[in-house]
Write a protein that holds these residues in place. Sequence first.
Motif, short mmCIF file in Angstrom:
data_model
loop_
_atom_site.label_atom_id
_atom_site.label_comp_id
_atom_site.label_asym_id
_atom_site.label_seq_id
_atom_site.Cartn_x
_atom_site.Cartn_y
_atom_site.Cartn_z
N PHE A 5 0.70 -1.10 0.29
CA PHE A 5 -0.45 0.62 -0.18
C PHE A 5 0.72 1.14 0.05
O PHE A 5 0.80 1.62 -0.88
CB PHE A 5 -1.26 -0.27 1.31
N ARG A 6 1.95 1.61 0.59
CA ARG A 6 2.76 2.14 1.06
C ARG A 6 3.50 2.95 -0.45
O ARG A 6 3.04 3.86 -0.93
CB ARG A 6 3.75 1.95 1.53
N GLY A 7 3.85 1.67 -1.00
CA GLY A 7 4.54 1.79 -2.26
C GLY A 7 3.99 2.30 -3.23
O GLY A 7 3.85 2.79 -4.11
N ILE A 8 1.79 1.62 -3.32
CA ILE A 8 0.89 2.09 -4.43
C ILE A 8 1.04 3.96 -4.22
O ILE A 8 0.35 4.72 -5.20
CB ILE A 8 -0.07 1.45 -3.50
N LEU A 9 0.84 4.16 -2.92
CA LEU A 9 0.53 5.57 -2.46
C LEU A 9 1.85 6.88 -3.20
O LEU A 9 1.96 7.77 -3.84
CB LEU A 9 0.93 5.71 -1.33
N ILE A 10 3.13 5.68 -2.68
CA ILE A 10 4.86 6.86 -2.60
C ILE A 10 4.06 6.88 -5.00
O ILE A 10 4.67 7.98 -5.35
CB ILE A 10 5.47 6.16 -2.84
N THR A 11 4.08 5.45 -5.62
CA THR A 11 3.78 5.64 -6.69
C THR A 11 2.42 7.07 -7.58
O THR A 11 3.21 7.65 -8.49
CB THR A 11 3.24 4.77 -7.19
N PHE A 12 1.61 6.98 -6.63
CA PHE A 12 0.93 8.14 -7.10
C PHE A 12 1.23 9.44 -7.19
O PHE A 12 1.01 10.32 -7.91
CB PHE A 12 -0.65 7.72 -5.90
N PHE A 13 1.27 9.46 -5.88
CA PHE A 13 2.00 10.74 -5.77
C PHE A 13 3.34 11.03 -6.42
O PHE A 13 3.05 12.66 -6.91
CB PHE A 13 2.05 10.71 -3.77
N VAL A 14 4.53 10.19 -6.75
CA VAL A 14 5.06 10.84 -7.70
C VAL A 14 4.80 11.45 -8.84
O VAL A 14 5.03 11.63 -10.02
CB VAL A 14 6.41 9.62 -7.59
N LEU A 15 4.01 10.20 -9.13
CA LEU A 15 3.18 10.21 -10.61
C LEU A 15 2.28 11.17 -10.83
O LEU A 15 1.91 11.75 -12.05
CB LEU A 15 2.94 8.74 -11.31
N TYR A 16 1.91 11.68 -10.07
CA TYR A 16 0.43 12.84 -9.67
C TYR A 16 0.81 13.95 -10.97
O TYR A 16 -0.89 14.01 -11.75
CB TYR A 16 0.92 13.58 -8.43
N PRO A 17 1.12 14.32 -11.24
CA PRO A 17 1.80 15.59 -12.62
C PRO A 17 0.77 14.78 -14.08
O PRO A 17 0.05 15.39 -14.55
CB PRO A 17 2.56 16.02 -12.20
N PHE A 18 1.67 13.92 -13.83
CA PHE A 18 1.55 12.92 -15.49
C PHE A 18 0.27 12.42 -15.75
O PHE A 18 -0.54 12.28 -16.16
CB PHE A 18 2.47 11.77 -15.20
N ILE A 19 -0.51 12.17 -13.64
CA ILE A 19 -1.67 11.20 -14.32
C ILE A 19 -3.31 12.63 -14.33
O ILE A 19 -3.47 12.36 -14.69
CB ILE A 19 -2.12 10.60 -12.62
#
Length: 183
Positions: A5-19
């Motif tokens: 879950f922590r990995g998913i959160l980190i990935t989402f927030f790092v990729l946030y601008p692209f998403i």
Amino acid sequence: MKHIFRGILITFFVLYPFIVGWSLSHGQFVWVSGLLVVLGIVRLMSAKKDPMLPLTGLAILCGGLSLILKEHAWLKLYPVGMSLGALLIFALTLYKPPSMIERFARLVEPDLTESGVQWTRKVTMVWCVFFSLNATIALATVFAPTQFWVIYNGCVSYVLMGLLFLGEFILRKRHQRLNQTNS
């Protein structure tokens, strides 16, 4: 499960601008707003003591305002708020020591010398300047075309943070070496 879950959160927030960039180009910002709120709430409920935790409330606020007001600009303002929030958190540690960088340094080096404490305080000030400039530039990109917003907030700001982190690491090692030879 917790690490996944922590990995998913980190990935989402790092990729946030692209998403966000993708969702805006496809007129689908509502699901990103909802996801930002949900992930913010889950992180808030599951996180332990973390000095950066107050920034999670910002995710909930930006996502929530985007949903309620049906305005995607709140999604683009999130990186501005993150920089301002980090600036506030780092600056407060200058008034109530230990400084943020000293806290990080003591994770690796618990017996930090007095010159090391002074060094980390100065580096915390440098990070405060960085967060101020980053917030200003991120704010300017909110009013620019989305691709500029994505490029700056998804690439350039990360590269600048990485360079600052790397530069500080190299200079800290040099500072430590010089202080050991002077002792």
